[in-house]
Design a protein around this motif. Structure first.
Motif, PDB file in Angstrom:
ATOM      1  N   GLY A  31       0.775  -1.222   0.000  1.00  0.00           N
ATOM      2  CA  GLY A  31       0.000   0.000   0.000  1.00  0.00           C
ATOM      3  C   GLY A  31       0.808   1.275   0.000  1.00  0.00           C
ATOM      4  O   GLY A  31       0.256   2.357  -0.042  1.00  0.00           O
ATOM      5  N   VAL A  32       2.141   1.171   0.047  1.00  0.00           N
ATOM      6  CA  VAL A  32       2.954   2.377   0.090  1.00  0.00           C
ATOM      7  C   VAL A  32       3.170   2.884  -1.324  1.00  0.00           C
ATOM      8  O   VAL A  32       3.773   2.221  -2.143  1.00  0.00           O
ATOM      9  N   GLN A  33       2.662   4.066  -1.637  1.00  0.00           N
ATOM     10  CA  GLN A  33       2.841   4.671  -2.952  1.00  0.00           C
ATOM     11  C   GLN A  33       3.128   6.159  -2.785  1.00  0.00           C
ATOM     12  O   GLN A  33       2.443   6.994  -3.358  1.00  0.00           O
ATOM     13  N   ALA A  34       4.099   6.489  -1.938  1.00  0.00           N
ATOM     14  CA  ALA A  34       4.425   7.892  -1.709  1.00  0.00           C
ATOM     15  C   ALA A  34       4.889   8.541  -3.002  1.00  0.00           C
ATOM     16  O   ALA A  34       5.479   7.903  -3.860  1.00  0.00           O
ATOM     17  N   ALA A  35       4.600   9.831  -3.128  1.00  0.00           N
ATOM     18  CA  ALA A  35       4.966  10.544  -4.343  1.00  0.00           C
ATOM     19  C   ALA A  35       6.479  10.667  -4.459  1.00  0.00           C
ATOM     20  O   ALA A  35       7.176  10.934  -3.485  1.00  0.00           O
ATOM     21  N   ALA A  36       6.992  10.440  -5.675  1.00  0.00           N
ATOM     22  CA  ALA A  36       8.411  10.616  -5.916  1.00  0.00           C
ATOM     23  C   ALA A  36       8.725  12.102  -6.076  1.00  0.00           C
ATOM     24  O   ALA A  36       7.871  12.894  -6.473  1.00  0.00           O
ATOM     25  N   PRO A 149       8.303   3.734  -3.506  1.00  0.00           N
ATOM     26  CA  PRO A 149       8.594   2.640  -2.586  1.00  0.00           C
ATOM     27  C   PRO A 149       7.772   1.385  -2.855  1.00  0.00           C
ATOM     28  O   PRO A 149       8.206   0.282  -2.530  1.00  0.00           O
ATOM     29  N   GLY A 150       6.595   1.518  -3.439  1.00  0.00           N
ATOM     30  CA  GLY A 150       5.781   0.348  -3.739  1.00  0.00           C
ATOM     31  C   GLY A 150       5.935  -0.165  -5.158  1.00  0.00           C
ATOM     32  O   GLY A 150       5.346  -1.180  -5.522  1.00  0.00           O
ATOM     33  N   ASN A 151       6.710   0.523  -5.992  1.00  0.00           N
ATOM     34  CA  ASN A 151       6.939   0.122  -7.385  1.00  0.00           C
ATOM     35  C   ASN A 151       8.397   0.428  -7.682  1.00  0.00           C
ATOM     36  O   ASN A 151       8.739   1.455  -8.249  1.00  0.00           O
ATOM     37  N   ASN A 152       9.277  -0.481  -7.241  1.00  0.00           N
ATOM     38  CA  ASN A 152      10.678  -0.119  -7.076  1.00  0.00           C
ATOM     39  C   ASN A 152      11.665  -0.855  -7.969  1.00  0.00           C
ATOM     40  O   ASN A 152      12.860  -0.751  -7.762  1.00  0.00           O
ATOM     41  N   SER A 153      11.198  -1.593  -8.980  1.00  0.00           N
ATOM     42  CA  SER A 153      12.104  -2.376  -9.817  1.00  0.00           C
ATOM     43  C   SER A 153      11.707  -2.232 -11.274  1.00  0.00           C
ATOM     44  O   SER A 153      10.511  -2.193 -11.603  1.00  0.00           O
ATOM     45  N   VAL A 154      12.712  -2.169 -12.149  1.00  0.00           N
ATOM     46  CA  VAL A 154      12.431  -2.008 -13.577  1.00  0.00           C
ATOM     47  C   VAL A 154      13.614  -2.522 -14.390  1.00  0.00           C
ATOM     48  O   VAL A 154      14.759  -2.456 -13.944  1.00  0.00           O
ATOM     49  N   ARG A 163      16.937  -1.686  -9.067  1.00  0.00           N
ATOM     50  CA  ARG A 163      16.142  -1.873  -7.858  1.00  0.00           C
ATOM     51  C   ARG A 163      16.392  -0.684  -6.940  1.00  0.00           C
ATOM     52  O   ARG A 163      17.523  -0.410  -6.567  1.00  0.00           O
ATOM     53  N   PHE A 164      15.326   0.017  -6.614  1.00  0.00           N
ATOM     54  CA  PHE A 164      15.399   1.136  -5.676  1.00  0.00           C
ATOM     55  C   PHE A 164      15.096   0.559  -4.292  1.00  0.00           C
ATOM     56  O   PHE A 164      13.950   0.460  -3.866  1.00  0.00           O
ATOM     57  N   VAL A 165      16.167   0.166  -3.613  1.00  0.00           N
ATOM     58  CA  VAL A 165      16.059  -0.698  -2.435  1.00  0.00           C
ATOM     59  C   VAL A 165      15.498   0.033  -1.223  1.00  0.00           C
ATOM     60  O   VAL A 165      14.715  -0.523  -0.460  1.00  0.00           O
TER      61      VAL A 165
END
Length: 203
Positions: A31-36, A149-154, A163-165
């Motif tokens: 559920g964590v989707q803080a704004a970048a 933080p909730g969508n951290n890999s590409v 990966r934004f660890v």
């Protein structure tokens, strides 16, 4: 002494392993989707990096601090010793890239990949880092990717797995990357390479 040998003497493994701060947020929390933090063309960042690579079938590594200064049309990167002394600098413009090491004449090339591959044994992906350090990338489909933080890999268009660890608070409470891992498998034209970046708290 070549830069790669000098930089490999940096004793920063402990700092890389233990640099989490109270502002850091682990990725993947439900559920964590803080704004970048919005992307900025002009930015100054500091931190540490650890590079492991394969060159002609032989493993290599590098640890060190860095300072990153970015503005439209130019990027300047300084590599630092544990005592915060500048060991080498890289300047990149649309026309050329220049590497300057302490006590040696500057070296230039048409692009940063060629220059760092020649000097360091691995390619510093400046064009990618321009985005990655702020939580952005171009994905494998060519679309703009904004990490959270909730969508951290590409997987990027140029073959990197990012990966934004972990994250930290940026300007106005927005989230910015704290710990980034970039990995690229060996191909016919490039060697295996992994880069871990630990960014200092935002000023």
């Amino acid at each position: 002494m070549p830069i790669i040998h000098r930089l490999s003497l940096f004793v920063l493994a402990a700092a890389l392993a233990g640099c989490a701060s109270t502002a850091t947020q682990s990725t993947g929390a439900p559920g964590v989707q803080a704004a970048a933090t919005p992307y900025r063309d002009t930015v100054e960042l500091t931190g540490r990096l650890q590079v492991t690579y394969q060159k002609d079938g032989q493993p290599g590594s590098m640890n060190g601090g860095f300072e990153w200064a970015q503005r439209p049309g130019q990027i300047d990167v300084a590599f630092l010793s544990p005592l915060k002394q500048t060991v080498a600098t890289i300047s990149v413009t649309p026309q050329q890239a220049t590497l300057t090491e302490a006590g040696r004449a500057p070296r230039s090339a048409g692009d940063i990949d060629a220059l760092t591959r020649q000097a360091l044994g691995w390619s510093l992906p400046v064009s990618g880092l321009r985005d990655w350090l702020q939580g952005y990338a171009t994905d494998a489909a060519g679309k703009r990717f904004a990490a959270t933080p909730g969508n951290n890999s590409v997987f990027t268009q140029d073959g990197w797995r990012l990966r934004f660890v972990s994250w930290q608070n940026g300007q106005n409470g927005a989230q910015m990357p704290k710990n980034i891992v970039a990995e690229r498998s060996a191909t016919a034209t490039s060697d295996e390479l992994a880069i871990q970046i630990i960014l200092d708290p935002a000023a």
